[in-house]
Design an enzyme around this catalytic site. Structure first.
Site, PDB file in Angstrom:
ATOM      1  N   ARG A 140      13.436  67.247  17.658  1.00 21.38           N
ATOM      2  CA  ARG A 140      14.297  67.874  16.654  1.00 21.38           C
ATOM      3  C   ARG A 140      15.324  66.861  16.152  1.00 21.38           C
ATOM      4  NH1 ARG A 140      18.893  69.554  19.553  1.00 21.38           N
ATOM      5  NH2 ARG A 140      19.548  70.991  17.938  1.00 21.38           N
ATOM      6  N   TYR A 154      16.393  60.307  31.611  1.00 22.15           N
ATOM      7  CA  TYR A 154      17.732  60.063  31.089  1.00 22.15           C
ATOM      8  C   TYR A 154      18.626  61.220  31.520  1.00 22.15           C
ATOM      9  CZ  TYR A 154      21.818  59.284  28.447  1.00 22.15           C
ATOM     10  OH  TYR A 154      23.133  59.080  28.136  1.00 22.15           O
ATOM     11  N   ARG A 168      23.576  69.762  10.539  1.00 22.30           N
ATOM     12  CA  ARG A 168      24.599  70.820  10.532  1.00 22.30           C
ATOM     13  C   ARG A 168      24.951  71.177   9.099  1.00 22.30           C
ATOM     14  NH1 ARG A 168      28.675  68.202  14.731  1.00 22.30           N
ATOM     15  NH2 ARG A 168      27.273  68.205  16.527  1.00 22.30           N
ATOM     16  N   GLU A 216      25.372  46.082  19.778  1.00 20.07           N
ATOM     17  CA  GLU A 216      24.256  46.490  20.649  1.00 20.07           C
ATOM     18  C   GLU A 216      22.910  46.167  20.002  1.00 20.07           C
ATOM     19  OE1 GLU A 216      26.173  50.288  23.063  1.00 20.07           O
ATOM     20  OE2 GLU A 216      24.310  50.546  21.944  1.00 20.07           O
ATOM     21  N   ARG A 244      24.368  49.157  16.521  1.00 21.25           N
ATOM     22  CA  ARG A 244      25.708  49.688  16.287  1.00 21.25           C
ATOM     23  C   ARG A 244      26.772  48.721  16.789  1.00 21.25           C
ATOM     24  NH1 ARG A 244      26.279  54.720  20.543  1.00 21.25           N
ATOM     25  NH2 ARG A 244      25.828  53.540  22.413  1.00 21.25           N
ATOM     26  N   ARG A 291      13.634  51.114  28.075  1.00 22.70           N
ATOM     27  CA  ARG A 291      14.287  50.305  27.053  1.00 22.70           C
ATOM     28  C   ARG A 291      15.621  49.826  27.617  1.00 22.70           C
ATOM     29  NH1 ARG A 291      15.966  52.785  22.535  1.00 22.70           N
ATOM     30  NH2 ARG A 291      15.716  54.879  23.362  1.00 22.70           N
ATOM     31  N   ASP A 351      22.719  62.466  31.311  1.00 28.54           N
ATOM     32  CA  ASP A 351      24.126  62.244  30.999  1.00 28.54           C
ATOM     33  C   ASP A 351      24.911  62.335  32.302  1.00 28.54           C
ATOM     34  OD1 ASP A 351      24.512  61.626  28.289  1.00 28.54           O
ATOM     35  OD2 ASP A 351      24.180  63.713  27.699  1.00 28.54           O
TER      36      ASP A 351
HETATM   37  P1  FDA Z   1      23.392  54.699  37.772  1.00 25.55           P
HETATM   38  O1  FDA Z   1      22.424  53.801  37.103  1.00 25.55           O
HETATM   39  O2  FDA Z   1      24.731  54.842  37.188  1.00 25.55           O
HETATM   40  O3  FDA Z   1      23.587  54.200  39.278  1.00 25.55           O
HETATM   41  C1  FDA Z   1      22.512  53.725  40.071  1.00 25.55           C
HETATM   42  C2  FDA Z   1      23.075  52.681  41.019  1.00 25.55           C
HETATM   43  O4  FDA Z   1      22.038  52.307  41.953  1.00 25.55           O
HETATM   44  C3  FDA Z   1      23.507  51.397  40.332  1.00 25.55           C
HETATM   45  O5  FDA Z   1      24.853  51.105  40.650  1.00 25.55           O
HETATM   46  C4  FDA Z   1      22.562  50.337  40.904  1.00 25.55           C
HETATM   47  O6  FDA Z   1      23.173  49.070  41.056  1.00 25.55           O
HETATM   48  C5  FDA Z   1      22.194  50.939  42.243  1.00 25.55           C
HETATM   49  N1  FDA Z   1      20.953  50.403  42.780  1.00 25.55           N
HETATM   50  C6  FDA Z   1      19.757  50.348  42.156  1.00 25.55           C
HETATM   51  N2  FDA Z   1      18.854  49.738  42.953  1.00 25.55           N
HETATM   52  C7  FDA Z   1      19.487  49.437  44.111  1.00 25.55           C
HETATM   53  C8  FDA Z   1      19.086  48.782  45.315  1.00 25.55           C
HETATM   54  N3  FDA Z   1      17.855  48.301  45.485  1.00 25.55           N
HETATM   55  N4  FDA Z   1      20.001  48.615  46.298  1.00 25.55           N
HETATM   56  C9  FDA Z   1      21.276  49.059  46.153  1.00 25.55           C
HETATM   57  N5  FDA Z   1      21.709  49.679  45.014  1.00 25.55           N
HETATM   58  C10 FDA Z   1      20.821  49.856  44.018  1.00 25.55           C
HETATM   59  N6  FDA Z   1      26.288  59.572  29.912  1.00 25.55           N
HETATM   60  C11 FDA Z   1      27.208  60.413  29.348  1.00 25.55           C
HETATM   61  O7  FDA Z   1      27.447  61.493  29.864  1.00 25.55           O
HETATM   62  N7  FDA Z   1      27.878  60.012  28.204  1.00 25.55           N
HETATM   63  C12 FDA Z   1      27.651  58.813  27.589  1.00 25.55           C
HETATM   64  O8  FDA Z   1      28.272  58.517  26.586  1.00 25.55           O
HETATM   65  C13 FDA Z   1      26.696  57.943  28.201  1.00 25.55           C
HETATM   66  N8  FDA Z   1      26.441  56.726  27.635  1.00 25.55           N
HETATM   67  C14 FDA Z   1      25.453  55.933  28.164  1.00 25.55           C
HETATM   68  C15 FDA Z   1      25.134  54.728  27.541  1.00 25.55           C
HETATM   69  C16 FDA Z   1      24.103  53.933  28.043  1.00 25.55           C
HETATM   70  C17 FDA Z   1      23.764  52.646  27.366  1.00 25.55           C
HETATM   71  C18 FDA Z   1      23.368  54.368  29.175  1.00 25.55           C
HETATM   72  C19 FDA Z   1      22.223  53.577  29.699  1.00 25.55           C
HETATM   73  C20 FDA Z   1      23.703  55.550  29.815  1.00 25.55           C
HETATM   74  C21 FDA Z   1      24.742  56.344  29.312  1.00 25.55           C
HETATM   75  N9  FDA Z   1      25.088  57.534  29.937  1.00 25.55           N
HETATM   76  C22 FDA Z   1      26.028  58.356  29.362  1.00 25.55           C
HETATM   77  C23 FDA Z   1      24.383  57.973  31.158  1.00 25.55           C
HETATM   78  C24 FDA Z   1      25.103  57.581  32.451  1.00 25.55           C
HETATM   79  O9  FDA Z   1      25.172  56.191  32.542  1.00 25.55           O
HETATM   80  C25 FDA Z   1      24.305  58.211  33.600  1.00 25.55           C
HETATM   81  O10 FDA Z   1      24.493  59.581  33.592  1.00 25.55           O
HETATM   82  C26 FDA Z   1      24.702  57.708  34.942  1.00 25.55           C
HETATM   83  O11 FDA Z   1      24.507  56.325  34.973  1.00 25.55           O
HETATM   84  C27 FDA Z   1      23.803  58.350  35.984  1.00 25.55           C
HETATM   85  O12 FDA Z   1      24.229  57.973  37.241  1.00 25.55           O
HETATM   86  P2  FDA Z   1      23.179  57.546  38.351  1.00 25.55           P
HETATM   87  O13 FDA Z   1      23.961  57.522  39.600  1.00 25.55           O
HETATM   88  O14 FDA Z   1      21.974  58.403  38.298  1.00 25.55           O
HETATM   89  O15 FDA Z   1      22.667  56.095  37.929  1.00 25.55           O
END
Ligand code: FDA
Length: 387
Positions: free
Chosen positions: A174, A360, A178, A312, A288, A257, A362
């Site tokens: 979608r 993905y 708005r 970016e 952006r 990606r 948030d």
């Molecule tokens: P996250 O990736 O944060 O943490 C995983 C951790 O595991 C990392 O610190 C990593 O180093 C660790 N790890 C991985 N492998 C390991 C290993 N072998 N040994 C030890 N540690 C290890 N959300 C939102 O609500 N609003 C927003 O505006 C945005 N904007 C945004 C922009 C971009 C570019 C991205 C990619 C993502 C967002 N997000 C977001 C999403 C947000 O980043 C996401 O919700 C959180 O990262 C999720 O948290 P996690 O703990 O799942 O993963």
């Protein structure tokens, strides 16, 4: 004595660690291979200007989940920030997401909501009921060719580095339009930014006498005493790293990606007047520009003569790149299914978060699903412990 090892200190791992320590009295060892906690939500002041920069892309907090909102407010207060995005197309700036303001500016019209709906409906009927066979046709089908080609087509091509005629229609189910002048980006009940920054919030979550944080510690580094080889089978493990890595890529790599960030300090007080400016056309290679000072207009200590901007660039991730957005091709879904089968064989290892479940999320979703994991899967193991 460690009762549980949590791998990854992003919002998922931190929430699990905090709840197990505080609510269930567990001794938690929280490891992260990075040199900082917080996963992708981590931010730090840019050294020259003091402007808080989100190191892994802008992070805007928003949620309609009451439980998550109550939980996060234990660790931080939020500003009244409301996110808005603009896009530059052919030298003109339009409000996003597409709304009545965008439509009337684009068509040089003064449509009311019903007239605009009728105009878009007519443009979107171009395919004459034919099932869209690729993203290009899907875009036309959803919002009509003129708006799709101006605002979506080339931006999507840059995000995917692929012509939309070669992308599956399923990439966009979608495209919200708005029919009001409301250009608030998120529809959620609550929205804001942590008053004293993300890192202060993240550190407060980890600041508990029963949580030990070990940074620069990779779960797959067998020389560590908190490695996979050392702990799986000994204590429960909550794993939030990449699921394919956990199983040594036996079922193949899941595709992601990533984004390359190009950061600059400019000698102007205000570069673009807004936090996020998208670039919808192909002649601009980046998708952006972020200008971080605008996320905190209340911080009057930010310098008046300098600003931090980040461009970016989006591309497919290779092994070793930061995985940001799951590509989710049919082949990925097959592989994920096979990894899920393998997960069920891992006794007392709980996979969660963005990387551990290949989706993905948030921030509010990561926190919400971590709270659910504690309730549904970990409570039966740790519930008996005294808090
Ligand atoms: P996250 O990736 O944060 O943490 C995983 C951790 O595991 C990392 O610190 C990593 O180093 C660790 N790890 C991985 N492998 C390991 C290993 N072998 N040994 C030890 N540690 C290890 N959300 C939102 O609500 N609003 C927003 O505006 C945005 N904007 C945004 C922009 C971009 C570019 C991205 C990619 C993502 C967002 N997000 C977001 C999403 C947000 O980043 C996401 O919700 C959180 O990262 C999720 O948290 P996690 O703990 O799942 O993963």
């Amino acid at each position: 004595m460690t009762d549980v090892v949590v791998v990854g200190s992003g919002f998922f791992g931190l929430t699990v660690a905090e709840r197990l320590a505080e609510q269930h009295g567990a001794n938690v060892l929280l490891i992260d291979r990075r040199a900082h906690i917080g996963g992708n939500a981590y931010s730090a002041p840019e050294p020259e200007t003091g402007i808080e920069v989100h190191q892994y892309g802008t992070h805007l907090f928003h949620t309609s989940n009451e439980r998550v909102w109550e939980y996060v407010n234990r660790f931080t207060a939020f500003t009244g920030y409301v996110h808005k995005v603009y896009t530059t197309h052919r030298g003109e700036v339009f409000p996003m997401p597409i709304n009545l303001g965008t439509i009337n500016q684009f068509f040089r019209s003064a449509y009311g909501p019903e007239e605009a709906k009728a105009a878009i409906r007519e443009q979107a009927a171009e395919l004459g009921g034919k099932e869209p066979s690729n993203l290009d046709e899907q875009g036309v089908n959803l919002i009509g060719r003129p708006l799709y080609e101006a605002f979506i087509r080339n931006y999507t091509a840059k995000q995917w580095q692929t012509d939309p005629t070669e992308l599956p229609a399923s990439v966009i189910s979608r495209l919200p339009v708005r029919y009001t002048y409301d250009n608030r980006y998120f529809n959620d009940t609550y929205e804001g930014l942590p008053v004293d920054g993300y890192t202060a919030w993240l550190e407060r979550m980890a600041d508990h006498k029963r949580i030990e944080v070990r940074l620069d510690t990779d779960f797959f580094d067998a020389s560590q005493d908190a490695s996979k080889a050392a702990v799986v089978g000994q204590v429960p493990v909550v794993y939030t790293g990449p699921v394919d890595r956990y199983f040594d890529f036996t079922e193949g790599d899941l595709s992601w990606r990533t984004i390359d960030f190009e950061q600059e300090v400019l000698n102007v007080g205000d570069f673009q007047g807004t936090p996020v400016m998208n670039y919808a056309d192909l002649d601009v290679p980046y998708t952006r520009i972020l200008e971080f000072r605008h996320l905190h207009p209340e911080r009057d200590w930010y310098p008046k003569d300098r600003t931090v901007v980040v461009k970016e660039y989006s591309r497919f991730a290779e092994r070793g790149d930061e995985p940001y957005y799951p590509v989710n091709t049919p082949a990925d879904r097959d592989r994920l299914g096979r990894y899920r089968d393998l997960m069920t064989g891992e006794k007392d290892v709980f996979f969660g978060g963005r990387l551990g479940t290949y989706q993905y999320l948030d921030m509010h979703m990561a926190i919400g699903s971590a709270l659910s994991m504690v309730d549904n899967k970990l409570e039966p193991i740790f519930g008996g412990k005294a808090a």
